[in-house]
Each structure stands twice: as C-alpha cells, then as structure tokens.
Design an enzyme around this catalytic site. Structure first.
Site, PDB file in Angstrom:
ATOM      1  N   GLU A 279       0.821  -1.220   0.000  1.00  0.00           N
ATOM      2  CA  GLU A 279       0.000   0.000   0.000  1.00  0.00           C
ATOM      3  C   GLU A 279       0.851   1.265   0.000  1.00  0.00           C
ATOM      4  O   GLU A 279       0.412   2.319  -0.437  1.00  0.00           O
ATOM      5  CB  GLU A 279      -0.929   0.037   1.227  1.00  0.00           C
ATOM      6  N   HIS A 300       8.474 -27.063  -1.880  1.00  0.00           N
ATOM      7  CA  HIS A 300       7.925 -28.150  -2.684  1.00  0.00           C
ATOM      8  C   HIS A 300       6.789 -27.667  -3.585  1.00  0.00           C
ATOM      9  O   HIS A 300       6.024 -28.470  -4.120  1.00  0.00           O
ATOM     10  CB  HIS A 300       7.488 -29.295  -1.761  1.00  0.00           C
ATOM     11  N   LYS A 414     -13.862   0.386  -3.766  1.00  0.00           N
ATOM     12  CA  LYS A 414     -14.922   0.794  -2.822  1.00  0.00           C
ATOM     13  C   LYS A 414     -16.011   1.563  -3.552  1.00  0.00           C
ATOM     14  O   LYS A 414     -17.199   1.333  -3.335  1.00  0.00           O
ATOM     15  CB  LYS A 414     -14.327   1.683  -1.724  1.00  0.00           C
TER      16      LYS A 414
HETATM   17  O1  PA5 Z   1      -3.412   1.366   5.739  1.00  0.00           O
HETATM   18  C1  PA5 Z   1      -4.580   1.778   5.667  1.00  0.00           C
HETATM   19  O2  PA5 Z   1      -4.869   2.916   6.034  1.00  0.00           O
HETATM   20  C2  PA5 Z   1      -5.740   0.885   5.222  1.00  0.00           C
HETATM   21  O3  PA5 Z   1      -5.366  -0.283   4.636  1.00  0.00           O
HETATM   22  C3  PA5 Z   1      -6.616   0.596   6.428  1.00  0.00           C
HETATM   23  O4  PA5 Z   1      -5.843  -0.027   7.406  1.00  0.00           O
HETATM   24  C4  PA5 Z   1      -7.803  -0.307   6.129  1.00  0.00           C
HETATM   25  O5  PA5 Z   1      -8.444   0.145   4.978  1.00  0.00           O
HETATM   26  C5  PA5 Z   1      -8.784  -0.272   7.289  1.00  0.00           C
HETATM   27  O6  PA5 Z   1      -9.274   1.024   7.477  1.00  0.00           O
HETATM   28  P1  PA5 Z   1     -10.105   1.467   8.734  1.00  0.00           P
HETATM   29  O7  PA5 Z   1      -9.294   1.236   9.960  1.00  0.00           O
HETATM   30  O8  PA5 Z   1     -10.385   2.923   8.500  1.00  0.00           O
HETATM   31  O9  PA5 Z   1     -11.374   0.637   8.758  1.00  0.00           O
END
Ligand code: PA5
Length: 424
Positions: A279, A300, A414
């Site tokens: 990310e 394996h 989303k």
């Molecule tokens: O790193 C990030 O910000 C995202 O991957 C969030 O961790 C993930 O989308 C979860 O978001 P939230 O805690 O707002 O539900």
C-alpha cells in the site's frame, strides 16, 4: 543480539560502492521523515510514537485486561487491513496459549467465517473489540452489525456495555458516533498515524493487551527500533541498508521481493509486511511487488520458480536464532530412511540447515538474498521488527518518489462496490 541483517548472498548483485552512492539520497529521505518536510507529512506520527507512548495508556490497558480476563473467555476482534493484520501477526508470531484467544471478523465477508464467530458468541462469554480508523469501512461495519446483534441477544444494559470496546477516530466516523451514543468504552487512534502504521496505537495495543500479550515489552521493542533505526549512518543502521539494497536491486530489474521464512509463526508477519509495503509503494506504476512464502513447505511448490523461473526476484529471509523448545530426533537402529545422520540433533538445527542450503542454492540460481535474524520470537523483538519495516518503507517510498502514506488506489473498488450496494 536483537536483530541482524546478513547480506553475504548479495555478492555480484549489490556492491558496497553502490550503497555508498545511494547514501546521500537515503539521508535526505531520513531528514524529510524526521523534519516532516516530505510528502504525506501529516501522517508521520508513527516516527516517534514509541518514545511518546504514555505509561498512563499502558496502565489503563493493564486494568482493562484484568477486568476483561475476569469476565470473558475470548476476544472477537473486528477490523481489516491495518486494523487487523498487526494484531493477528503479533498473536501468531508469539504462539503459545494466550490468556484469551482472539477470533477475527470484519476482514472478509465470508458467511462461513461469520457463522463460526456467531457460534463463539453463543457458546462463550466474549468481549468485542471493534476497530476502524475511518469508522466507515464496509467489511468491519457489516461484521459489527451482525456481532452487535448477537451480543445484544445475550447481554443487556451494563453487561453489554462492558463487553464492547471501540477503537476509532477521536471525532469523526460512524463508529465514533456509535461509541458515544451507546456509551461503549473507546480508544482513540491518533490522526497522524495511518492504518498500516498503527499497530503501536490502541489498534494493536487494546486487543493484544486483552489477550494477555506483554505490551510493555512490545513497546520497548519499538523504542529500541526507534533508537537503532534513527541513526543517520548506513554503516550503523541495518534498516537503511535494507532499504538501499532493495532500491539498487529494483533498479536492476528485480521487481518482486519474496519474504521467506522457515518459521510458520512468521506467516502473518509477512502478511502485515505485504500490506505495509504494497500500500505504501505501489503507486504511479512504481513499487516492488511484495510476496511471501513459508518454507520448507513452499520449497515443494514455489521452490522450482524461485530456483529456476524468471530472474526478476530477490529474497528476504526472516529467521529466528533461538527457538523456545528443543525436539531431538530419535535414532533408528534399522536406519531404513538413512537419516541416522541427524539422530540426536535438534529439529531446529535441521531447519536451519535447510535455510542455509536454500539461501545458497537460490543465490547460485540467480536470486540475490539477504536475511533478517531475530534473537527470539518474543514481544520485544516483534515490536522492534515492526519499527524496522515501518522506518524502511518510509525511506523507501521517498527514494521511489511516491507518497508512502496514502492509498488512493484502495478507493477504486470501494466506489464501484458502493454503487452495487446502493450505498449513499
Ligand atoms: O493502511 C490503511 O490505512 C488501510 O489499509 C486501512 O488499514 C484499512 O483500509 C482499514 O481502514 P479502517 O481502519 O479505516 O477501517
């Protein structure tokens, strides 16, 4: 020994001079992180979070843990991404029997998984920790609806209130509104710490403390990381060397980093790392693809590809020097399988020979590799390792020329899903 980085199998792929040449850019990135002058500088709260974590929070969590362990037999932890992976990774890494087991929900929308969680609520007395920084993420929101309804069937009034803990933003988001309206206990995720950097905030600390993890040692590990990986000198800072090596390999066509461990308890650590690096780096057509394997199981299956496939991979092993138990291999007087050569040896010694053989073979096959070794699998070392990777990805993102602290690409699915769901 803490955490070590072994780079012997980079010979011919990354030279000392190349690292030296990159050093000024790494140090520039270090300055940008520490002086908050780089991209995404409103999300740098994690940099000095270890030394800023207040003792009052740890004392509060110790009291909460005592109370919850007195009335509950398990924890249901609801969250996804950064609000899920660090918790699971820590619990799995530490192994053993936690005081309270954690069951996870809200990280997928599997009916089968949800039915299992709802059955746990029916059978056991549980405490629910619902975690969402934005407070609006679909998967945990839907899971919480279902879990909340099941909890309300079993518990009423004060009994219900004491069994639901919310971890979310201090002011905004639907989960904040729910916590305030229902009078559930709540903990605040700091604004300047993004989801995937949040394992040291109440996101990780609340469920980990409730389940019985030594969160003080965990914080101490982070503090050791903050100190060691804050040194602006590549000869003394293994985190910055790791970053420089990845960057040099990437420029030479190594587009995939395979994180491999001979320790299955590291599996979710690699999942956590994949989110952190994927990310943070995967933007604007750039980034090293983070992948993972658990060995020798995957030797394996993925072993052939690693040894002999397209040479666009480098490998990072995560090893553990001292394992908790000793398991000695018995002697077989018949020696039918011809393995009396290892009779009397500890199983972990054999595991480590498999690692040595693999690192050597993959290097010979054209896969440069390095090894991060942790002294042992305890709360201190996992805290230090998390900070190692967090600091690493901050520097690495700046070297790549991306903002490592946003995730605009995650929004694409989303938006389309909300249309399908008819969400306003
Ligand atoms: O790193 C990030 O910000 C995202 O991957 C969030 O961790 C993930 O989308 C979860 O978001 P939230 O805690 O707002 O539900």
């Amino acid at each position: 020994m803490g955490i070590l980085l072994n780079t012997e199998y980079l010979k011919g792929h990354v030279s000392h001079d190349e690292i030296k040449d990159l050093a000024p850019r790494v140090l520039r990135a270090h300055k940008d992180l520490h002086e908050k002058t780089g991209a995404g500088n409103d999300f740098l709260g994690w940099v000095d979070l270890p030394s800023r974590t207040p003792d009052a929070l740890l004392r509060d969590l110790a009291d909460l843990a005592k109370e919850v362990q007195g009335h509950s037999e398990a924890i249901i932890s609801i969250g996804i991404g950064g609000s899920y992976l660090g918790i699971r990774s820590t619990v799995d890494f530490l192994g053993g029997e936690p005081r309270l087991p954690i069951y996870y929900a809200g990280h997928n929308m599997s009916t089968a998984d949800m039915v299992k969680v709802l059955k746990i609520i029916e059978k056991k007395n549980v405490t629910v920790v619902v975690i969402s920084k934005s407070g609006t993420t679909t998967e945990p929101a839907v899971a919480f609806r279902l879990v909340d309804e099941a909890m309300r069937r079993k518990h009423k009034g004060e009994d219900l209130k004491k069994r639901i803990v919310c971890v979310t933003d201090g002011k905004k988001g639907a989960l904040r509104q729910i916590a305030d309206k229902e009078g559930f206990r709540s903990y605040v995720i700091p604004d300047d710490v993004g989801g995937r950097f949040s394992v040291l905030t109440p996101v990780g600390l609340v469920p980990l403390a409730l389940s019985g993890v030594d969160v003080r040692a965990f914080v101490e590990g982070f503090r050791a990381g903050e100190k060691e990986y804050g040194v602006a000198d590549l000869d003394k800072n293994i985190c910055y060397r790791y970053v420089a090596i990845r960057n040099i390999l990437n420029k030479k066509g190594k587009d995939i980093e395979m994180m491999a461990s001979f320790y299955p308890n590291v599996q979710y650590v690699t999942e956590w790392w994949k989110q952190l690096y994927g990310e943070s780096e995967g933007k604007g057509g750039k980034g090293i693809f983070p992948a993972s394997t658990i060995l020798s199981t995957d030797l394996h299956s993925m072993g052939q590809m690693m040894q002999d496939g397209k040479r666009n991979i480098f490998e990072t092993f995560v090893m553990i020097e001292n394992v908790a138990d000793k398991v000695l291999i018995p002697l077989d007087p018949q020696d039918t399988d011809k393995f009396n050569c290892v009779a009397g040896k500890d199983l972990d010694w054999v595991n480590k020979q498999a690692y040595k053989a693999t690192a050597d073979a993959h290097f010979e096959g054209g896969v440069p590799n390095m090894t991060i070794t942790l002294d042992k699998a305890d709360a201190f070392h996992i805290g230090q390792l998390y900070y190692f990777f967090e600091k690493g990805v901050g520097i690495s993102g700046y070297l790549l020329g991306v903002n490592p602290f946003d995730q605009p690409g995650v929004e694409a699915y989303k938006k389309k899903m909300f249309v399908l769901l008819g969400k306003k």
